[in-house]
Design a protein around this motif. Structure first.
Motif, PDB file in Angstrom:
ATOM      1  N   SER A 242       0.611  -1.203  -0.116  1.00  7.95           N
ATOM      2  CA  SER A 242       0.146  -0.054   0.204  1.00  7.95           C
ATOM      3  C   SER A 242       0.959   1.300  -0.155  1.00  7.95           C
ATOM      4  N   TRP A 243       2.201   1.087  -0.346  1.00  7.54           N
ATOM      5  CA  TRP A 243       3.134   2.176  -0.013  1.00  7.54           C
ATOM      6  C   TRP A 243       3.387   2.573  -1.114  1.00  7.54           C
ATOM      7  N   ILE A 284      -0.053  -8.431   4.203  1.00  3.83           N
ATOM      8  CA  ILE A 284      -0.948  -7.818   3.777  1.00  3.83           C
ATOM      9  C   ILE A 284      -2.118  -6.663   4.752  1.00  3.83           C
ATOM     10  N   GLU A 285      -1.451  -5.546   3.814  1.00  2.00           N
ATOM     11  CA  GLU A 285      -1.983  -4.532   5.082  1.00  2.00           C
ATOM     12  C   GLU A 285      -3.634  -4.862   5.048  1.00  2.00           C
ATOM     13  N   GLU A 286      -4.074  -4.503   5.691  1.00  2.00           N
ATOM     14  CA  GLU A 286      -5.874  -5.175   6.537  1.00  2.00           C
ATOM     15  C   GLU A 286      -6.308  -4.334   6.743  1.00  2.00           C
ATOM     16  N   PRO A 287      -6.900  -2.982   6.192  1.00  2.00           N
ATOM     17  CA  PRO A 287      -7.870  -2.192   6.435  1.00  2.00           C
ATOM     18  C   PRO A 287      -8.764  -2.732   7.423  1.00  2.00           C
ATOM     19  N   LYS A 288      -9.606  -1.822   7.877  1.00  2.00           N
ATOM     20  CA  LYS A 288     -10.494  -2.377   8.951  1.00  2.00           C
ATOM     21  C   LYS A 288     -12.018  -2.282   7.705  1.00  2.00           C
ATOM     22  N   LYS A 291     -13.004  -3.225   1.476  1.00  4.02           N
ATOM     23  CA  LYS A 291     -12.678  -1.828   0.764  1.00  4.02           C
ATOM     24  C   LYS A 291     -11.894  -0.950  -0.235  1.00  4.02           C
ATOM     25  N   HIS A 292     -11.015  -0.701   0.857  1.00  5.32           N
ATOM     26  CA  HIS A 292      -9.904   0.094   1.184  1.00  5.32           C
ATOM     27  C   HIS A 292      -8.771  -0.379   0.077  1.00  5.32           C
ATOM     28  N   LEU A 293      -8.347  -1.270   0.922  1.00 10.00           N
ATOM     29  CA  LEU A 293      -7.426  -2.058   0.019  1.00 10.00           C
ATOM     30  C   LEU A 293      -7.604  -2.736  -0.873  1.00 10.00           C
ATOM     31  N   GLN A 295      -9.507  -0.773  -3.326  1.00 12.97           N
ATOM     32  CA  GLN A 295      -8.897   0.710  -4.300  1.00 12.97           C
ATOM     33  C   GLN A 295      -7.526   0.691  -3.961  1.00 12.97           C
ATOM     34  N   VAL A 296      -6.964  -0.106  -3.080  1.00 11.38           N
ATOM     35  CA  VAL A 296      -5.068  -0.012  -3.416  1.00 11.38           C
ATOM     36  C   VAL A 296      -4.952  -0.532  -4.066  1.00 11.38           C
ATOM     37  N   ASP A 298      -6.479  -1.903  -6.793  1.00 12.90           N
ATOM     38  CA  ASP A 298      -7.150  -1.370  -8.223  1.00 12.90           C
ATOM     39  C   ASP A 298      -5.913   0.651  -8.573  1.00 12.90           C
ATOM     40  N   MET A 299      -5.418   0.862  -7.716  1.00 15.08           N
ATOM     41  CA  MET A 299      -4.153   2.136  -7.978  1.00 15.08           C
ATOM     42  C   MET A 299      -2.943   1.818  -8.743  1.00 15.08           C
TER      43      MET A 299
ATOM     44  N   ALA B 246      -0.815   2.766   4.204  1.00 20.34           N
ATOM     45  CA  ALA B 246      -0.107   1.970   4.207  1.00 20.34           C
ATOM     46  C   ALA B 246       0.355   1.998   5.339  1.00 20.34           C
ATOM     47  N   TRP B 249      -2.368   1.206   8.331  1.00 21.67           N
ATOM     48  CA  TRP B 249      -2.351  -0.605   8.056  1.00 21.67           C
ATOM     49  C   TRP B 249      -2.301  -2.123   9.112  1.00 21.67           C
ATOM     50  N   ARG B 250      -0.490  -1.298   8.292  1.00 22.83           N
ATOM     51  CA  ARG B 250       0.851  -2.017   9.376  1.00 22.83           C
ATOM     52  C   ARG B 250       0.893  -1.298  10.448  1.00 22.83           C
ATOM     53  N   LYS B 253      -1.340  -3.342  12.230  1.00 22.66           N
ATOM     54  CA  LYS B 253      -1.381  -5.050  12.033  1.00 22.66           C
ATOM     55  C   LYS B 253      -0.823  -5.728  12.720  1.00 22.66           C
ATOM     56  N   HIS B 292      -8.714   7.786  -7.204  1.00 21.61           N
ATOM     57  CA  HIS B 292      -8.069   7.754  -6.166  1.00 21.61           C
ATOM     58  C   HIS B 292      -8.120   8.718  -4.581  1.00 21.61           C
ATOM     59  N   GLN B 295     -10.397   8.530  -2.610  1.00 18.57           N
ATOM     60  CA  GLN B 295     -10.190   7.158  -1.689  1.00 18.57           C
ATOM     61  C   GLN B 295      -9.277   7.102  -0.852  1.00 18.57           C
ATOM     62  N   MET B 299      -9.461   7.418   3.757  1.00 16.57           N
ATOM     63  CA  MET B 299      -8.871   5.708   3.898  1.00 16.57           C
ATOM     64  C   MET B 299      -8.485   6.936   5.416  1.00 16.57           C
TER      65      MET B 299
END
Lengths: 358, 358
Positions: A242-243, A284-288, A291-293, A295-296, A298-299, B246, B249-250, B253, B292, B295, B299
């Motif tokens: 996600s970075w 893998i990042e785990e946003p609450k 859909k946010h992941l 979206q990433v 998709d980016m 990023a 979330w990291r 986690k 994006h 989004q 986040m």
């Protein structure tokens, strides 16, 4: 669905295992200094899953048969890309490190690649001696079980710099991606893990590992490595994903104003990334909000560049059945195996009459 | 709509301007060594907008009246948070740096804050001597025109470490946020700009600046700064914003598994971020697809933490009319001024009978 696990850590049972492959001149140093570069950060949960100790003795990741029974078969994994010997470039003595890299690769072939075609290897190198590293890539590159070249993301210099180009030339010549893997940050001859010195604890150290990827990827793009070596691919293992959007966008924005200082670049930085860069999922990042992941994904065009990994047998292992959020089936198929099969040139398991390890 | 520009660079016309405020013992050093820490990266487009040179002479950002005519009035800006004296902590001698910080602040009050209430200042400090920095914050903190304390994002140590806590204690006591600003990376006593040494060119150096923010924010959270100083706020100026998801979330986690090593934390890292951390927009990331960026805003809860800035008069200035993509009106209102008015305790311009500078 084909499943390729792109980050599986194999290891030696004892420090004596490498001796048959290592010139005798280095035995005393190896036996005295131990198996690997010393750590200074303590993980309160340990380094490995407690259930990954083979019933045959030895530590986690040391027994190919146990790994097949424990990781590969129950999870329907078709290929495991083995990642070890990563930190060899962090020894101060390049001769010692060159010898270790060769010994490590010979051990990998004999104990792992010869055991099952489900195992695919990473060529260990010592990148502080790029000419020697290139020779090692040439020596091992034609082995059909070798999938890539691996280096630590911890380094004294940024990986785009021309010092390292002989390594990339050899990797391209042998049709092998270059992978980087974290964990050496602050160890051996590597500088402090951040540009402001040492984090205090393992938790903080682990959180900040992606900065190595940001630095190296930026350097590789800006120095024109992908113009000089147009077939080279680069795999960022275990650095999260996600970075990447922030970095792509920042580079593209600056490129508009500053490109006269990098006249060798013929495209926007994000275009080089889209053509040459791959990332593995774990951790893998785990946003609450799932859909946010997505979206990433998709980016960054995840259907092209994201490859599944477990990081077995480490403590933060991602379970293939549970790690990823619900997503479109075709995207899942790409991430779980199709992209890795293309990148690493792996035969489709059905074509070999079943799973590769069967 | 109230507009607060949270990153405006003011400067001295000549190196003689600071002398009335600086003890005579340091005059020779200042005059010999020059105004600021030497740069080693060359920007092919220059450091400042070519049209920002005041018609009265002097360099960009040196004339308050010209700045009002050039930046503030045409853009309907109600407040400009001035950011200068940022790199004082990068001098090797703490006594010299302490003296410079005090002189800088006195100059800011006399030449800028006394000129117009539209100008709000940042208290310059030398953070290599935290006790002296705390005294400087106490000395200047009660001035109604001082909005925050400012430090460089370039540093020998991570900003969560207890060495720096006297500074945070003083900032909290004075009700002032701590801001960090990039640009000192690799200069003066600051280490190399990345954890793998020096980028090659300005373009590459500028791309990678966000890694400083990732390192410091991680350190501040993990070291429990916001448990120890619960009213402290932290402003990340000019570091971009899209790297934050990023990191949040990291950290969250890893916190699940490793929190026994940071028992002083009582919440997830992302919760501390939501309560204590603010970011300024310039240079806002510009993905090809506007959605994006929206989004990313979603986040990180941009309505709470993102504040508009231009970075006037620098080359990569973001125009208040054009920099941000279309977005819901209330979100825009928060970003353009409301959040900054709350954070900095700025009176609503209407209440003072028009724009603050009118």
């Amino acid at each position: 669905m084909v499943v390729v696990d792109t980050d599986v850590h194999n290891a030696m049972k004892t420090k004596y295992d490498i001796l048959p492959y290592l010139p005798k001149a280095w035995h005393e140093e190896w036996l005295e200094m131990g198996m690997g570069i010393a750590r200074q950060y303590y993980s309160v949960v340990g380094g490995a899953r407690k259930d990954a100790n083979p019933d045959t003795g030895g530590g986690p990741g040391t027994d190919p048969d146990f790994m097949i029974r424990h990781l590969i078969e129950p999870n329907g994994i078709d290929y495991a890309i083995l990642t070890s010997g990563i930190e060899i470039s962090l020894y101060p003595d390049p001769d010692y490190a060159n010898a270790l890299a060769s010994a490590w690769n010979d051990w990998t072939v004999e104990h792992w690649l010869n055991r099952s075609p489900a195992f695919r290897g990473s060529i260990a190198i010592n990148n502080t001696d790029p000419q020697a590293a290139a020779r090692e890539i040439d020596r091992m590159g034609s082995h059909p079980g070798m999938a890539q070249v691996i280096m630590s993301s911890a380094s004294r210099m940024l990986y785009g710099q021309r010092f390292y180009h002989p390594i990339y030339e050899a990797a391209e010549r042998n049709g092998l991606p270059i992978a980087i893997h974290p964990g050496g940050e602050g160890r051996g001859i590597a500088p402090s893990p951040t540009n402001a010195g040492y984090p205090t604890r393992y938790f903080e150290w682990h959180n900040v590992l992606p900065v190595s990827y940001i630095g190296h990827l930026n350097s590789i793009i800006c120095e024109g490595v992908f113009e000089k070596f147009p077939k080279l691919k680069f795999v960022a293992i275990e650095g999260g994903i996600s970075w990447l959007p922030a970095m792509m966008w920042r580079m593209d924005k600056n490129y508009k104003a500053l490109r006269s200082s990098v006249p060798w670049l013929k495209k926007h930085p994000s275009e080089y990334i889209a053509e040459h860069v791959f990332l593995t999922t774990q951790p893998i990042e785990e946003p609450k909000d799932h859909k946010h992941l997505l979206q990433v994904f998709d980016m960054i065009g995840a259907e092209r560049c994201v490859m599944f990994s477990t990081d077995y047998p480490h403590w933060d292992y991602d379970n293939p059945m549970m790690a990823l959020p619900p997503m479109p089936k075709e995207l899942k198929r790409r991430i779980m195996g199709e992209t890795a099969m293309e990148l690493y040139g792996l035969p489709r398991p059905a074509e070999t009459g079943g799973t590769a390890h069967g």
